[in-house]
Design an enzyme around this catalytic site. Structure first.
Site, mmCIF file in Angstrom:
data_model
loop_
_atom_site.group_PDB
_atom_site.id
_atom_site.type_symbol
_atom_site.label_atom_id
_atom_site.label_comp_id
_atom_site.label_asym_id
_atom_site.label_seq_id
_atom_site.Cartn_x
_atom_site.Cartn_y
_atom_site.Cartn_z
ATOM 1 N N CYS A 24 -20.179 25.059 13.818
ATOM 2 C CA CYS A 24 -19.441 26.270 14.175
ATOM 3 C C CYS A 24 -19.341 26.367 15.702
ATOM 4 O O CYS A 24 -19.911 25.567 16.445
ATOM 5 C CB CYS A 24 -20.119 27.515 13.614
ATOM 6 S SG CYS A 24 -21.763 27.817 14.308
ATOM 7 N N CYS A 94 -32.875 -18.410 26.617
ATOM 8 C CA CYS A 94 -31.969 -17.395 27.178
ATOM 9 C C CYS A 94 -31.766 -16.266 26.174
ATOM 10 O O CYS A 94 -31.776 -15.085 26.525
ATOM 11 C CB CYS A 94 -30.623 -18.019 27.526
ATOM 12 S SG CYS A 94 -30.690 -19.372 28.717
ATOM 13 N N ASP A 510 -21.897 -6.225 -14.355
ATOM 14 C CA ASP A 510 -21.308 -5.095 -15.047
ATOM 15 C C ASP A 510 -20.162 -5.604 -15.922
ATOM 16 O O ASP A 510 -19.486 -6.566 -15.561
ATOM 17 C CB ASP A 510 -20.795 -4.074 -14.029
ATOM 18 C CG ASP A 510 -20.040 -2.947 -14.688
ATOM 19 O OD1 ASP A 510 -20.627 -2.240 -15.508
ATOM 20 O OD2 ASP A 510 -18.836 -2.789 -14.385
ATOM 21 N N ASP A 709 -18.053 -3.249 -9.798
ATOM 22 C CA ASP A 709 -16.809 -2.880 -9.112
ATOM 23 C C ASP A 709 -16.548 -1.382 -9.055
ATOM 24 O O ASP A 709 -15.659 -0.937 -8.351
ATOM 25 C CB ASP A 709 -15.614 -3.554 -9.792
ATOM 26 C CG ASP A 709 -15.229 -2.864 -11.092
ATOM 27 O OD1 ASP A 709 -16.142 -2.393 -11.798
ATOM 28 O OD2 ASP A 709 -14.026 -2.790 -11.398
ATOM 29 N N ASP A 713 -21.301 1.789 -10.062
ATOM 30 C CA ASP A 713 -22.065 0.562 -9.801
ATOM 31 C C ASP A 713 -22.746 0.588 -8.435
ATOM 32 O O ASP A 713 -23.609 -0.243 -8.159
ATOM 33 C CB ASP A 713 -21.153 -0.672 -9.866
ATOM 34 C CG ASP A 713 -20.623 -0.930 -11.263
ATOM 35 O OD1 ASP A 713 -21.330 -0.583 -12.229
ATOM 36 O OD2 ASP A 713 -19.514 -1.468 -11.388
#
Length: 850
Positions: A24, A94, A510, A709, A713
Site C-alpha cells: 500500500c 583463477c 504419469d 506434464d 504433476d
C-alpha cells in the site's frame, strides 16, 4: 538476465534496487523514509507498481546501507542473479580466486565461475559495481552481461583474443626457429656445430639467441609476465605465474652465462635460451588451440542465437514495413513468407503452411499451421504464407527461454566438481613448492654440474604442471553435453540433473498426457448386421452433440473428422446412471451402458467377443440402439501416444525400471501397462497422492526420475530426484522440472538418460586424464627416474605436454557433439537389463482411494 540492481551512468549517482513486501501507499512512505535516512542519500523514490526504489546521492552510495535500511523498515530486498563476463582467467586456480573474491563480497549468497564460458553467476542482494570491483581487485576484468542474449562485447573480445594469439604465435615461432637451429642443431647435428664455430662462433651464437629470446619473451610472451608476476606478488599465483617463473629462471640463468660467466661455478656455464623461447611458443600454441576449441564447445548456443531473425515484416496500417526485431511489439501482425524463419512467438491469423519445428522439438516432420495455431520464433516456414499476431517478443520468446535455460545449465557446477575445486585452489602454490624442493635437492645431492640440473629440473616442474586441464575437465563437457541436448529437444534446466539422472534406478511416469495423448478419442465402433457404420456414427454423434461429457465430445469429433452430416435432434433426454436418448432425423436413438440396453429389452450378447476384447484393453464399452434395435458397440479412450512403446523399450534397454503413476482405475491402467511392458502400476492415485507414491518408490528402489506434464504433476516433479516435464505440458510443471522434453514425447526421456551417462563418463575421462597427467609427469619432471634409468624430462618437452593436456581435454569433450540417441529397439542394451528390472514387479503398493 533482467538485473534490477544497477548504477545509472548519469551524474546523480543513482541506484535502483528491488523492494519486496510492500502492499500500500503507507509501505511506500515507510521505505522512502528509511532510505532517505541513509547518510549521503539526496532523494529516494519508491514505485509500488514496479516494486523498485530509485535512490540518488550526493556521491557514491553504500549499497549495503540501503539494503539494511529497507530491512530495518520491515521489508526485503530480494536476491537477484547477476551475470558477469570475466576476462583474464587461464586456469582452475583463477576460477577459485575469482569465486572466492565474489563470495567474500558482502551481500553475495552464492557465486559460480565457469572457466569454459568465462562467466560468473552471482546470487544475492548486491550492486553489480561492487562485484566488478571485487573481480578487479583479484586481478581480473569483469563486466555485466545479459543471460539468454548474445553478448557482442564478449564475441568481439573472443575474436580479438584469437587474432592476438594467432599473431603472437606466428611471431614467437618465427623468432624461435633460429634459436632452435643454433642451440639444438649444434648439439644434435655435427655439421651445424662445425658451421657455427667456423662462422659466428659460440659466443656470438649466444648473443643472437639472447636477442631473439628477449624478443620472444617480452613481445608475444609478455602476457605471461603482465598477468603472472602481479598474481605472484599478491600471493595468488596462477598458470601464468608458473610459466613466468619457469621461463624467467631459464632466461636469467642464460643471461648470467652469456654476460657474466665468472659468477657461475666451473662447468655450469650453459645457456637455455631455446628452452625459454620454445616453452613460450608451445604454450601460446596450446592457448590458441584451446581458444579455438572453447569456441566450438559453445557452438550450440551460437546456433540457437543465430536462429533468431533480425528483420520482421510488420503490417502497420495498409503497408508492410521491414523492422528490426527489437522494434516489434506484442500485438503486431507479422507477415511470414515462404522459406523464412518465424521472427516472433505468435498465433496464426491468416494462411496455411507447414513449419519445421525441429530446432525446438527435435522432431524432423513439419507441423501443419492454420488460423488459430501457435507458432514459435526461429522455426522455419515452408511453402505457404502466414499472417501471425505477435504474442511474445524478445526475452519472452520460447527461443530466448531455451537459450537462457541452456546457459544456466552450462554455468552450473556438478557435485563431482567439488573435489576439483578443493584441489585446484592449492595446486599452483603446491607446484611452486615442489619446484623449489626440486631445485634444492638437485643442487645439494645432484651430480656435477649440480646447478644446471637444479635449474633445468625446477623449470620442467613449473612448466609441466597444468591446472588448465583440471579447470576445463567438467565445464567443457557440461557445455557440449547440454548444448547437444538442446539440439535434440532435451533441455537441462539445471546442470546438476546431468549427474543425478545418470544414477536414477527407476523412472516413474504419469499416464494422462505423458504416456497417453491426454484427450479421449473414439477408438472402436463396430456395427451390427444391417447397419451402416457411417450412418450409425452420424446418428450417435448428433445425439451426443447435446451432451457436454468428454466422451460425447470425442464421438462428435470423430464424426466431424469423417465429414459426416449430422441430422437434426429432438426430444433429447439424459437418463441418470443409464445414458441418453433422443430422436435424430426422426429416428429414435438410445446410447448407454449394457444395463441400459437390457432395460430396453435388447440383448448385447452379439457383441460379447468385442466387449471382452475392449475390457482386456481397459476400455469401457457403450452401446447404441437405433430404431429400437441394437446397432453398435462403441469405445472411447485416451489413446497411447505412438511414441510411447518405443520410449518404454528404450528405457528398459538402458537397464531402468519403469513405473506408471495414475489416478485412473486399476483395470485401465493395468491394460496400458501390459501393452507397453511397464513394470509396475500405481493406480487410482489422487493428485495429492502422487508425491507419496514417488516417496515410496524412492524408498524402495533408490534414486528416481519422474516424468509428467500437468499442473498436478508439479509437486511430484519437485519431489523426485530428477523431474522431467514434457514441453507440451503446463508452465507450472515445466518450472518445477529439472529437465524439459521439448518434443512432448517421452522418447526424449531415454535420450536424456543416455546423454547424462555419456556426459558424466566424458567428465570422468577428462578428470582422470587431468589428475593422472599431473600425478605421473610432475615427479618425472622433478627427476625421480634419473637415479634408476637416467631419464630427465626436458623443459621443452614439458611445455609441449602441458599444452597438449588442455587440448586433449577439450577434444575429448567435443566428442559429445557427435552423440546420437539410442535406437528405440534398444540397441546397446545391457545384458543385465532384465535382471535389474525383474525385482520391481514383486513390490506392491497400497492404492490410495480415488
Amino acid at each position: 538476465m533482467n538485473a534490477p540492481i544497477r548504477n545509472s551512468s548519469d551524474a546523480r549517482n543513482a541506484v535502483i534496487l528491488p523492494v519486496a513486501g510492500m502492499n500500500c501507499a503507507s509501505c511506500v512512505g515507510r521505505v522512502e523514509k528509511a532510505l532517505k535516512s541513509v547518510p549521503g542519500v539526496k532523494s529516494a523514490s519508491v514505485n509500488l507498481a514496479t516494486e523498485q526504489a530509485e535512490v540518488t546521492g550526493f556521491g557514491p552510495i553504500a549499497y549495503g546501507d540501503l539494503v539494511a535500511a529497507v530491512k530495518d523498515a520491515g521489508y526485503t530486498v530480494p536476491a537477484t542473479r547477476t551475470e558477469l563476463a570475466i576476462e583474464g582467467m587461464t586456469c582452475a586456480s583463477c576460477v577459485a580466486r575469482v569465486e572466492r573474491a565474489l563470495a567474500s563480497t558482502p551481500g553475495v549468497v552464492a557465486a559460480r565461475v565457469n572457466l569454459a564460458t568465462e562467466r560468473a553467476t552471482v546470487e544475492g542482494s548486491i550492486d553489480a559495481a561492487l562485484l566488478i570491483k571485487a573481480v578487479e581487485n583479484a586481478g581480473y576484468d569483469a563486466r555485466v552481461v545479459s543471460a539468454g542474449a548474445p553478448d557482442a562485447a564478449t564475441a568481439a573480445h573472443k575474436e580479438a583474443e584469437t587474432a592476438g594469439l594467432k599473431r603472437d604465435l606466428a611471431v614467437a615461432a618465427l623468432l624461435s626457429a633460429p634459436i632452435v637451429v643454433l642451440e639444438m642443431g649444434s648439439h644434435l647435428v655435427p655439421v651445424i656445430h662445425d658451421l657455427i664455430m667456423r662462422t659466428v662462433g659460440m659466443q656470438a651464437s649466444w648473443y643472437i639467441q639472447f636477442a631473439l629470446t628477449t624478443l620472444v619473451l617480452f613481445v608475444p610472451g609478455r602476457r605471461f609476465y603482465t598477468k603472472g608476476l602481479p598474481a605472484l606478488l599478491r600471493l595468488a599465483p596462477d598458470m601464468s605465474s608458473l610459466v613466468a617463473v619457469g621461463t624467467l629462471a631459464a632466461y636469467l640463468y642464460s643471461l648470467v652465462a652469456t654476460f657474466a660467466p665468472q659468477l657461475l661455478p666451473p662447468g655450469t656455464v650453459n645457456v637455455y635460451y631455446e628452452a625459454a623461447a620454445v616453452i613460450v611458443t608451445l604454450i601460446l600454441l596450446g592457448r590458441f588451440l584451446e581458444v579455438r576449441a572453447k569456441g566450438r564447445t559453445s557452438a550450440a548456443i551460437k546456433r540457437l542465437v543465430g536462429l533468431q531473425p533480425r528483420i520482421a515484416h510488420v503490417r502497420r496500417g495498409d503497408s508492410v514495413l521491414d523492422l528490426d526485431i527489437g522494434e516489434v511489439v506484442a500485438g503486431d501482425v507479422v507477415e511470414v513468407r515462404p522459406g523464412e524463419r518465424v521472427p516472433i512467438d505468435g498465433e496464426v491469423l491468416q494462411g496455411e503452411s507447414y513449419i519445421d519445428e525441429s530446432m525446438i522439438t527435435g522432431e524432423p516432420i513439419p507441423v501443419a499451421k492454420e488460423a488459430g495455431r501457435a507458432v514459435v520464433g526461429g522455426t522455419v516456414n515452408q511453402k505457404g504464407a502466414l499472417s501471425v499476431r505477435a504474442t511474445a517478443i524478445g526475452n519472452a520468446t520460447v527461443l530466448a527461454q531455451i537459450i537462457r535455460m541452456v546457459e544456466e545449465a552450462q554455468s552450473s557446477k556438478l557435485p563431482i566438481q567439488a573435489l576439483v575445486d578443493r584441489v585446484t585452489m592449492w595446486f599452483v602454490p603446491a607446484v611452486m613448492a615442489v619446484a623449489a624442493a626440486t631445485f634444492a635437492i638437485w643442487l645439494i645431492f645432484g651430480p656435477d654440474p649440480a646447478l644446471n640440473f637444479a635449474v633445468v629440473n625446477a623449470v620442467a616442474v613449473l612448466i609441466i604442471a597444468c591446472p588448465c586441464a583440471m579447470g576445463l575437465a567438467t565445464p567443457t563437457s557440461i557445455m557440449v553435453g547440454t548444448g547437444r541436448g538442446a539440439e535434440m529437444g532435451v533441455l537441462f534446466r539445471k546442470g546438476e540433473a546431468l549427474q543425478l539422472l545418470k544414477d536414477a534406478r527407476v523412472v516413474a511416469i504419469d499416464k494422462t498426457g505423458t504416456v497417453t495423448e491426454g484427450r479421449p478419442v473414439l477408438t472402436d465402433l463396430d456395427v451390427a448386421e444391417g447397419f451402416d457404420r457411417g450412418n450409425a456414427l452420424a446418428l450417435v454423434a448428433a445425439v451426443e452433440a447435446k451432451s457436454e461429457h468428454p466422451i460425447a465430445r470425442a464421438i462428435v469429433d470423430a464424426a466431424t473428422n469423417e465429414e459426416l452430416r449430422l441430422p437434426e435432434v429432438s426430444r433429447f433426454e439424459s437418463i441418470t446412471g443409464f445414458g441418453v436418448s433422443a430422436e435424430a432425423g426422426g429416428t429414435p436413438v438410445e446410447i448407454g451402458a449394457d444395463r441400459y440396453m437390457r432395460s430396453l429389452g435388447l440383448d448385447v450378447a452379439s457383441f460379447a467377443a468385442t466387449a471382452s476384447r475392449l475390457a482386456d484393453e481397459g476400455k469401457s464399452p457403450l452401446y447404441a440402439a437405433i430404431g429400437g434395435k441394437l446397432a453398435a458397440i462403441i469405445a472411447v479412450a485416451d489413446p497411447i501416444k505412438a511414441s510411447s512403446p518405443d520410449a518404454i523399450a528404450a528405457l528398459h534397454g538402458l537397464g531402468l525400471k519403469v513405473a506408471m503413476i495414475t489416478g485412473d482405475n486399476a483395470r485401465t491402467a493395468g491394460a496400458i501397462a501390459r501393452q507397453l511392458g511397464i513394470d509396475e502400476v500405481v493406480a487410482e492415485v489422487p493428485p495429492e497422492g502422487k508425491v507419496e507414491a514417488v516417496r515410496r518408490l524412492k524408498q524402495a528402489y533408490g534414486r528416481l526420475a519422474f516424468v509428467g506434464d500437468g499442473i498436478n504433476d508439479a509437486p511430484a516433479l519437485a519431489e523426485a530426484d530428477v523431474g522431467l516435464a514434457v514441453g507440451t505440458g503446463t508452465d507450472i510443471a515445466i518450472e518445477a522440472a529439472d529437465v524439459v522434453l521439448m518434443s512432448g514425447s517421452i522418447k526424449g526421456v531415454a535420450d536424456a538418460f543416455a546423454l547424462s551417462k555419456a556426459t558424466i563418463d566424458n567428465i570422468r575421462q577428462n578428470l582422470f586424464w587431468a589428475f593422472a597427467y599431473n600425478v605421473l609427469l610432475i615427479p618425472i619432471a622433478a627427476g625421480v627416474l634419473y637415479p634408476v634409468a637416467g631419464i630427465l624430462l626436458s623443459p621443452v618437452l614439458a611445455a609441449g605436454a602441458m599444452a597438449l593436456s588442455s587440448v586433449f581435454v577439450l577434444g575429448n569433450a567435443l566428442r559429445l557433439r557427435r552423440f546420437r540417441p539410442r535406437t528405440a529397439t534398444g540397441a546397446h542394451v545391457s545384458a543385465t537389463a532384465d535382471a535389474v528390472r525383474a525385482p520391481l514387479s514383486s513390490v506392491s503398493f497400497e492404492r490410495s482411494a480415488a
